[in-house]
Design an enzyme around this catalytic site. Structure first.
Site, PDB file in Angstrom:
ATOM      1  N   CYS A   3     -45.324  26.008  24.267  1.00  0.00           N
ATOM      2  CA  CYS A   3     -44.402  26.585  25.240  1.00  0.00           C
ATOM      3  C   CYS A   3     -43.133  27.107  24.579  1.00  0.00           C
ATOM      4  O   CYS A   3     -42.505  28.046  25.075  1.00  0.00           O
ATOM      5  CB  CYS A   3     -44.050  25.558  26.307  1.00  0.00           C
ATOM      6  SG  CYS A   3     -43.381  24.014  25.663  1.00  0.00           S
ATOM      7  N   GLU A  15     -41.904  21.381  33.507  1.00  0.00           N
ATOM      8  CA  GLU A  15     -41.618  22.042  32.225  1.00  0.00           C
ATOM      9  C   GLU A  15     -42.601  23.181  32.106  1.00  0.00           C
ATOM     10  O   GLU A  15     -43.802  22.977  31.995  1.00  0.00           O
ATOM     11  CB  GLU A  15     -41.761  21.060  31.065  1.00  0.00           C
ATOM     12  CG  GLU A  15     -41.152  21.601  29.775  1.00  0.00           C
ATOM     13  CD  GLU A  15     -42.194  21.845  28.693  1.00  0.00           C
ATOM     14  OE1 GLU A  15     -42.383  23.031  28.343  1.00  0.00           O
ATOM     15  OE2 GLU A  15     -42.784  20.883  28.213  1.00  0.00           O
TER      16      GLU A  15
END
Length: 427
Positions: free
Chosen positions: A223, A189
């Site tokens: 993120c 990720e």
């Protein structure tokens, strides 16, 4: 022995391990703040979420359950799931408690053993989270190894079976290259440059509030932070005024102070990256709408609001990871919204705000290449626990969370019969 432990029993132990975090929840939250700087209120929310994983684990169990397929009374097959072996979890510093569990728990539930390397920025937080699991799980099932990037690289190159990492796209690419020769399984990720599209028919008050909150949450070090805001040009000035007023209420200060809404950045290096992008944008023609005061010392960076940000500016092209609200006007067409949103190497999340959620909102959302799109909301806070967390393009490889993600930590195996599966086999 762990792999042979029944799935439900593994799940029960993992629930207890997560709940063990509550034995020193306040201390862990204070440690998060001390190590990486986020304000204490946000640290407490993170720790509460880390300890409350029952629904998450129940869903993982459902994803890994044995499935019988075929006609009743005829040939049937039973799909079971094999653990992969040893899984290395490389955890980030921005959510140093919860992110460990988002990767380690599904790996452990699938019957793997796990080695966690916490971020070197937040080693004590990581150690405490792993210790909570170790207090309940059998010895050796989950281990913690501290160190910097060199230690992580050594783990990746060692004879393990899978790497699960949350971090930058640059590091993710290095891990993929290292794992290629042995075809090790990967869940990565990675970074994001998430767009928010605001049409003129949107609830501008809500859109402005979300734009500010989710550009600045965790000092912008998320993120899936809102990093590019495309506002229909007919309402761009009005929207900017609303954003400015809201941003002015975000006080920068020590993470432990109750009056602070934003703490210091994680490092001077990250602060310099943000400052460089902001300075370059202003020099290239972006308008500085607002910049807050900051205390002296530490790695504080002012809350910054920019308008008229160009599509070719560095702050639009590269991940910022800082407390910046960056707005760009566009012509209001659906085609332009999709084109601008997709004009990036990343594809983690996106956000679309419009009064026509079922029509325009969904059409634009479907056109954006991202793993999750919030329509009139911030997807991270509103997605169901069963939704996968998936990055497209440069934002990831493999998935975590949701059935698609949890099944990445095991391999499906079909047991095939020429008659119905025996009842004892399904127990």
């Amino acid at each position: 022995a762990w792999a042979m432990t029944p799935l439900e029993e593994r799940a029960s132990l993992l629930k207890a391990g997560c709940k063990a975090i509550n034995n020193d929840a306040d201390g862990l939250a204070a440690m998060v703040t001390a190590e990486m700087g986020k304000v204490l209120a946000e640290a407490k929310e993170e720790v509460e979420g880390a300890a409350d994983k029952d629904e998450f684990i129940d869903s993982i169990v459902a994803a890994n359950a044995t499935e019988v397929v075929g006609d009743e009374g005829g040939a049937q097959s039973m799909i079971v799931r094999d653990p992969l072996g040893v899984v290395v979890v490389l955890a980030p510093w921005n959510f140093p408690a919860d992110e460990i569990l988002l990767l380690a728990v599904p790996a452990l539930a699938a019957g793997n053993t796990v080695i966690v390397k916490p971020s070197e920025v937040a080693p004590l937080t990581g150690q405490q989270v792993v210790a909570a699991l170790q207090s309940v799980l059998p010895g050796g099932v989950v281990q913690c190894l501290q160190g910097d990037g060199a230690v992580g690289a050594a783990l990746v190159s060692s004879p393990i079976n899978m790497v699960a990492m949350t971090g930058s796209s640059a590091v993710g690419r290095k891990i993929m290259r290292e794992c290629a020769d042995d075809l090790k399984r990967l869940v990565l990720e990675l970074g994001g440059k998430d767009p928010m599209v605001v049409f003129a028919d949107a609830d501008l008050d809500k859109a402005a509030e979300d734009a500010v909150t989710f550009s600045l949450f965790n000092c912008g070090q998320v993120c899936c932070s809102v990093e590019r805001i495309y506002v229909e040009e007919t309402v761009a000035d009005t929207f900017a005024e609303k954003v400015q007023a809201l941003a002015a209420s975000w006080t920068v200060g020590p993470g432990a102070a109750e009056t602070s809404k934003i703490g210091p950045m994680v490092s001077s290096m990250q602060k310099d990256i943000v400052h460089g992008q902001v300075t370059s944008a202003i020099e290239s023609g972006a308008k500085l709408v607002f910049q807050s005061d900051v205390p002296e010392g530490s790695n504080y960076y002012p809350v910054t609001v920019l308008a008229d940000v160009g599509q070719d500016m560095e702050i639009t092209r590269n991940e910022t990871f800082g407390p910046v609200v960056a707005m760009t006007p566009f012509d209001g067409s659906e085609a332009a919204a999709v084109t601008l949103a997709n004009d990036t190497e990343y594809g983690l999340a996106a956000y679309v705000y419009t009064g026509d959620a079922a029509g325009k909102g969904q059409r634009v959302a479907m056109g954006i290449k991202a793993g999750q799109v919030g329509i009139n909301c911030y997807s991270l806070f509103h997605a169901n626990v069963k939704c996968p967390w998936a990055g497209q393009k440069g934002s990831g490889h493999g998935y975590h969370s949701g059935y698609d993600g949890w099944r990445q930590f095991s391999a499906p195996k079909s047991l095939v019969y020429d008659k119905p599966v025996p009842a004892a086999s399904q127990a």
